[in-house]
Scaffold this motif. Structure first.
Motif, PDB file in Angstrom:
ATOM      1  N   LEU A  12      40.752  -4.467 -16.979  1.00 59.32           N
ATOM      2  CA  LEU A  12      41.564  -3.696 -16.032  1.00 59.32           C
ATOM      3  C   LEU A  12      42.916  -4.357 -15.801  1.00 59.32           C
ATOM      4  O   LEU A  12      43.954  -3.680 -15.735  1.00 59.32           O
ATOM      5  CB  LEU A  12      40.808  -3.508 -14.715  1.00 59.32           C
ATOM      6  CG  LEU A  12      39.518  -2.680 -14.824  1.00 59.32           C
ATOM      7  CD1 LEU A  12      38.748  -2.726 -13.511  1.00 59.32           C
ATOM      8  CD2 LEU A  12      39.823  -1.247 -15.231  1.00 59.32           C
ATOM      9  N   LYS A  13      42.942  -5.686 -15.697  1.00 63.75           N
ATOM     10  CA  LYS A  13      44.212  -6.405 -15.524  1.00 63.75           C
ATOM     11  C   LYS A  13      45.057  -6.268 -16.791  1.00 63.75           C
ATOM     12  O   LYS A  13      46.280  -6.121 -16.713  1.00 63.75           O
ATOM     13  CB  LYS A  13      43.952  -7.875 -15.190  1.00 63.75           C
ATOM     14  CG  LYS A  13      45.203  -8.708 -14.964  1.00 63.75           C
ATOM     15  CD  LYS A  13      46.126  -8.171 -13.891  1.00 63.75           C
ATOM     16  CE  LYS A  13      45.672  -8.507 -12.513  1.00 63.75           C
ATOM     17  NZ  LYS A  13      46.655  -8.103 -11.475  1.00 63.75           N
ATOM     18  N   GLN A  15      45.085  -3.708 -18.786  1.00 65.98           N
ATOM     19  CA  GLN A  15      45.663  -2.356 -18.719  1.00 65.98           C
ATOM     20  C   GLN A  15      46.872  -2.338 -17.793  1.00 65.98           C
ATOM     21  O   GLN A  15      47.888  -1.720 -18.100  1.00 65.98           O
ATOM     22  CB  GLN A  15      44.628  -1.360 -18.191  1.00 65.98           C
ATOM     23  CG  GLN A  15      43.709  -0.797 -19.222  1.00 65.98           C
ATOM     24  CD  GLN A  15      42.846   0.302 -18.615  1.00 65.98           C
ATOM     25  OE1 GLN A  15      42.302   0.176 -17.518  1.00 65.98           O
ATOM     26  NE2 GLN A  15      42.709   1.384 -19.347  1.00 65.98           N
ATOM     27  N   GLU A  16      46.732  -2.990 -16.666  1.00 69.92           N
ATOM     28  CA  GLU A  16      47.833  -3.062 -15.699  1.00 69.92           C
ATOM     29  C   GLU A  16      49.056  -3.730 -16.323  1.00 69.92           C
ATOM     30  O   GLU A  16      50.187  -3.248 -16.170  1.00 69.92           O
ATOM     31  CB  GLU A  16      47.378  -3.833 -14.460  1.00 69.92           C
ATOM     32  CG  GLU A  16      48.457  -4.023 -13.427  1.00 69.92           C
ATOM     33  CD  GLU A  16      48.009  -4.958 -12.306  1.00 69.92           C
ATOM     34  OE1 GLU A  16      48.819  -5.792 -11.896  1.00 69.92           O
ATOM     35  OE2 GLU A  16      46.846  -4.845 -11.849  1.00 69.92           O
ATOM     36  N   ILE A  17      48.838  -4.815 -17.040  1.00 66.80           N
ATOM     37  CA  ILE A  17      49.947  -5.520 -17.689  1.00 66.80           C
ATOM     38  C   ILE A  17      50.608  -4.623 -18.728  1.00 66.80           C
ATOM     39  O   ILE A  17      51.840  -4.584 -18.837  1.00 66.80           O
ATOM     40  CB  ILE A  17      49.466  -6.851 -18.310  1.00 66.80           C
ATOM     41  CG1 ILE A  17      49.082  -7.825 -17.200  1.00 66.80           C
ATOM     42  CG2 ILE A  17      50.542  -7.453 -19.226  1.00 66.80           C
ATOM     43  CD1 ILE A  17      48.369  -9.077 -17.676  1.00 66.80           C
ATOM     44  N   GLU A  19      50.757  -1.352 -18.711  1.00 67.70           N
ATOM     45  CA  GLU A  19      51.514  -0.310 -17.996  1.00 67.70           C
ATOM     46  C   GLU A  19      52.809  -0.863 -17.403  1.00 67.70           C
ATOM     47  O   GLU A  19      53.864  -0.234 -17.500  1.00 67.70           O
ATOM     48  CB  GLU A  19      50.644   0.324 -16.924  1.00 67.70           C
ATOM     49  CG  GLU A  19      49.512   1.164 -17.500  1.00 67.70           C
ATOM     50  CD  GLU A  19      48.418   1.520 -16.495  1.00 67.70           C
ATOM     51  OE1 GLU A  19      48.613   1.290 -15.272  1.00 67.70           O
ATOM     52  OE2 GLU A  19      47.373   2.022 -16.940  1.00 67.70           O
ATOM     53  N   ILE A  20      52.738  -2.040 -16.807  1.00 65.63           N
ATOM     54  CA  ILE A  20      53.939  -2.674 -16.245  1.00 65.63           C
ATOM     55  C   ILE A  20      54.948  -2.953 -17.357  1.00 65.63           C
ATOM     56  O   ILE A  20      56.138  -2.643 -17.235  1.00 65.63           O
ATOM     57  CB  ILE A  20      53.583  -3.997 -15.512  1.00 65.63           C
ATOM     58  CG1 ILE A  20      52.784  -3.721 -14.242  1.00 65.63           C
ATOM     59  CG2 ILE A  20      54.841  -4.800 -15.192  1.00 65.63           C
ATOM     60  CD1 ILE A  20      52.156  -4.970 -13.632  1.00 65.63           C
ATOM     61  N   LYS A  23      56.681   0.192 -18.713  1.00 62.27           N
ATOM     62  CA  LYS A  23      57.703   0.717 -17.793  1.00 62.27           C
ATOM     63  C   LYS A  23      58.975  -0.146 -17.827  1.00 62.27           C
ATOM     64  O   LYS A  23      60.090   0.374 -17.825  1.00 62.27           O
ATOM     65  CB  LYS A  23      57.152   0.799 -16.377  1.00 62.27           C
ATOM     66  CG  LYS A  23      56.199   1.967 -16.185  1.00 62.27           C
ATOM     67  CD  LYS A  23      55.739   2.056 -14.741  1.00 62.27           C
ATOM     68  CE  LYS A  23      54.985   3.339 -14.498  1.00 62.27           C
ATOM     69  NZ  LYS A  23      53.587   3.308 -14.762  1.00 62.27           N
ATOM     70  N   THR A  50      43.952  -5.841 -23.938  1.00 63.20           N
ATOM     71  CA  THR A  50      42.761  -5.007 -23.740  1.00 63.20           C
ATOM     72  C   THR A  50      42.016  -4.798 -25.056  1.00 63.20           C
ATOM     73  O   THR A  50      40.792  -4.855 -25.080  1.00 63.20           O
ATOM     74  CB  THR A  50      43.115  -3.633 -23.141  1.00 63.20           C
ATOM     75  OG1 THR A  50      44.125  -3.022 -23.931  1.00 63.20           O
ATOM     76  CG2 THR A  50      43.559  -3.752 -21.709  1.00 63.20           C
ATOM     77  N   ALA A 103      51.553 -11.017 -13.242  1.00 59.59           N
ATOM     78  CA  ALA A 103      50.344 -10.367 -13.745  1.00 59.59           C
ATOM     79  C   ALA A 103      49.662 -11.230 -14.813  1.00 59.59           C
ATOM     80  O   ALA A 103      48.436 -11.317 -14.859  1.00 59.59           O
ATOM     81  CB  ALA A 103      50.676  -8.974 -14.289  1.00 59.59           C
ATOM     82  N   TYR A 107      45.988 -12.776 -14.840  1.00 59.13           N
ATOM     83  CA  TYR A 107      45.151 -12.521 -16.011  1.00 59.13           C
ATOM     84  C   TYR A 107      44.515 -13.822 -16.508  1.00 59.13           C
ATOM     85  O   TYR A 107      43.347 -13.837 -16.878  1.00 59.13           O
ATOM     86  CB  TYR A 107      45.999 -11.879 -17.112  1.00 59.13           C
ATOM     87  CG  TYR A 107      45.221 -11.410 -18.316  1.00 59.13           C
ATOM     88  CD1 TYR A 107      44.728 -10.111 -18.387  1.00 59.13           C
ATOM     89  CD2 TYR A 107      44.989 -12.247 -19.405  1.00 59.13           C
ATOM     90  CE1 TYR A 107      44.027  -9.668 -19.487  1.00 59.13           C
ATOM     91  CE2 TYR A 107      44.293 -11.816 -20.510  1.00 59.13           C
ATOM     92  CZ  TYR A 107      43.810 -10.528 -20.549  1.00 59.13           C
ATOM     93  OH  TYR A 107      43.104 -10.093 -21.656  1.00 59.13           O
TER      94      TYR A 107
END
Length: 142
Positions: A12-13, A15-17, A19-20, A23, A50, A103, A107
């Motif tokens: 999940l982390k 995935q967050e990285i 996405e960040i 962007k 991931t 992040a 991680y």
């Protein structure tokens, strides 16, 4: 492969990285050749956080898990370094890079916990000798 790996905190982390990172690198001008090259590397490294967790969980064997973990470590370190590269080569929105760096630091904590859970005795011999459990010799199989 069961989807349970997609619920792991490290996944999940990651995935967050991703996405960040996606962007932030969207802010890189397309006409900047150097920064555009870095952009591609950053997206690839962020994706590995991931993808390789999935590979490790699917492989289950110690040597496969450790190999994937080593790739994840390299990707995370490279992603961190790419932030500095952006700063050095004139990326104007550097204030957002702290989001990636923070992040990645979070991680790393999840990564260390995840690796501790690897079963060193669920292995096949790595004949390259790199990812065998402690004390296992690839020449003798013991």
């Amino acid at each position: 492969m069961p989807a349970h790996h997609r619920q792991l905190p490290i996944y999940l982390k990651g995935q967050e990285i991703f996405e960040i990172t996606a962007k932030i690198i969207d802010l890189i001008p397309e006409n900047d050749e150097i920064l555009s090259h870095v952009k591609g590397m950053m997206l690839e490294d962020a994706a590995l956080l991931t993808v390789k967790v999935s590979g490790a969980e699917a492989g289950d064997l110690y040597d496969i898990r450790m190999e994937n973990a080593a790739i994840i470590r390299k990707a995370g370190r490279d992603l961190f370094t790419h932030c500095t590269t952006l700063e050095m080569y004139g990326f104007t929105d550097t204030q957002y890079l702290v989001l990636i760096r923070e992040a990645i630091e979070a991680y790393k904590v999840l990564f260390r916990e995840w690796v501790k859970g690897f079963d060193a005795w669920n292995y096949s011999i790595d004949d390259w000798g790199l990812f065998n459990p402690p004390g296992i010799n690839p020449e003798s199989g013991e």
